[in-house]
Design an enzyme around this catalytic site. Structure first.
Site, PDB file in Angstrom:
ATOM      1  N   HIS A 103      -2.044   1.332   7.222  1.00  0.00           N
ATOM      2  CA  HIS A 103      -2.344   1.500   5.799  1.00  0.00           C
ATOM      3  C   HIS A 103      -1.959   2.902   5.344  1.00  0.00           C
ATOM      4  O   HIS A 103      -1.876   3.833   6.157  1.00  0.00           O
ATOM      5  CB  HIS A 103      -3.835   1.270   5.553  1.00  0.00           C
ATOM      6  CG  HIS A 103      -4.195   1.098   4.111  1.00  0.00           C
ATOM      7  ND1 HIS A 103      -3.653   0.103   3.323  1.00  0.00           N
ATOM      8  CD2 HIS A 103      -5.040   1.790   3.298  1.00  0.00           C
ATOM      9  CE1 HIS A 103      -4.154   0.186   2.105  1.00  0.00           C
ATOM     10  NE2 HIS A 103      -4.981   1.212   2.058  1.00  0.00           N
TER      11      HIS A 103
ATOM     12  N   CYS B 259       0.823  -1.215   0.000  1.00  0.00           N
ATOM     13  CA  CYS B 259       0.000   0.000   0.000  1.00  0.00           C
ATOM     14  C   CYS B 259       0.855   1.263   0.000  1.00  0.00           C
ATOM     15  O   CYS B 259       0.542   2.239  -0.688  1.00  0.00           O
ATOM     16  CB  CYS B 259      -0.967   0.004   1.179  1.00  0.00           C
ATOM     17  SG  CYS B 259      -0.187  -0.077   2.811  1.00  0.00           S
TER      18      CYS B 259
ATOM     19  N   ASP C  35      -8.103   4.622  -1.806  1.00  0.00           N
ATOM     20  CA  ASP C  35      -7.465   3.420  -1.270  1.00  0.00           C
ATOM     21  C   ASP C  35      -6.917   2.563  -2.406  1.00  0.00           C
ATOM     22  O   ASP C  35      -7.673   2.096  -3.263  1.00  0.00           O
ATOM     23  CB  ASP C  35      -8.500   2.639  -0.457  1.00  0.00           C
ATOM     24  CG  ASP C  35      -7.888   1.556   0.412  1.00  0.00           C
ATOM     25  OD1 ASP C  35      -6.817   1.030   0.047  1.00  0.00           O
ATOM     26  OD2 ASP C  35      -8.487   1.234   1.453  1.00  0.00           O
TER      27      ASP C  35
END
Length: 280
Positions: free
Chosen positions: A178, A71, A196
């Site tokens: 994250h 991520c 995201d």
């Protein structure tokens, strides 16, 4: 049955029931493509303040992370491409472009693939690739009003991108640490749009600013510090030396930097031969 093709693992088969296809967003997260999500987007973009300027360059470069723990790397690649920064080294064929596999410094790709990266390592990689940065740990020193002002600043034009490092747990999502860039801000509802990069798991979604602020305040157990945010701004002339870079980091991350070459400009571009059948 599905064929198991994960690198580094013995080949075999796994049942379909043991695999996952996306997750349902928690109640406090509003899917971007939902009726409510579209309404929020329309209101934000048509508002007098219009804190959606950063959405367009990010949307052009929106990607899905290539590995479950990538991520941070995917977010950085997306942001650097959105800021139109030339990596100065090859991606594929004759093209220079940012992708996750180019970030093989500050921490190794094998470690990042297994554990992901910390905010310190994200900052290291950003600086190593010639980006001007502002770092804010979500400690008691960072107030909500200051955070909101920074969000408004970064969303009001397309020259700066804010990346958040936060705990998914606070949002009611699965997993923990994250990275996501902010793709816009709805002033009346005090909500941000999170683009995201784990799109196989959750779609882009709107969340309350107060909730994501709380999620940033959680401690990253890998380094013992609260999470936070980094503001990225194009500054290709600002490629720091390893010594300059290490001074701005915590000791553990600085040691890692000194042991590896700076990724910016470390790969020279080989000469192009006309016989190479590259697709342009």
């Amino acid at each position: 049955m599905l064929q198991n093709t994960y690198p580094g693992k013995c080949s075999g088969t796994i049942s379909l029931e043991a695999t996952l296809y996306r997750r349902v967003l928690p109640q406090d997260c509003i899917a971007f493509s939902s009726t409510q999500g579209r309404r929020l987007f329309k209101e934000a973009i048509n508002s007098e303040s219009n804190f959606m300027q950063i959405y367009f360059p990010l949307a052009e470069q929106f990607i899905t992370q290539a590995e479950p723990a990538f991520c941070g790397l995917a977010t950085l690649a997306m942001c650097l491409n959105a800021l139109q920064i030339d990596p100065g080294r090859l991606w594929k064929g004759t093209w220079r472009w940012y992708s996750e596999e180019l970030f093989d410094c500050c921490t190794s790709l094998s470690v990042a693939r297994e554990k992901g990266i910390s905010l310190s390592e994200f900052l290291c990689l950003a600086k190593c690739n010639g980006v001007q940065t502002e770092e804010y740990r979500a400690s008691k020193a960072l107030k909500m009003d200051q955070f909101r002002s920074l969000v408004k600043r970064c969303c009001s034009d397309s020259s700066e991108i804010m990346v958040l490092n936060y705990s998914r747990i606070v949002l009611g999502q699965t997993g923990d640490g994250h990275f996501s860039p902010i793709g816009g801000y709805h002033a009346d509802q005090d909500m941000v749009l999170l683009l995201d990069v784990a799109r196989f798991k959750y779609p882009p979604h709107w969340v309350k600013l107060s909730l994501i602020f709380e999620a940033m305040q959680q401690i990253d157990e890998s380094i013992g510090l609260p999470r936070g945010l980094v503001i990225l701004k194009s500054d290709v002339k600002n490629c720091l030396s390893q010594n300059e870079l290490s001074k701005s980091m915590d000791p553990a991350a600085a040691k890692m930097v000194r042991s590896q070459p700076c990724c910016f400009g470390v790969t020279t571009i080989p000469p192009f031969h006309s016989s190479q059948a590259y697709i342009r």
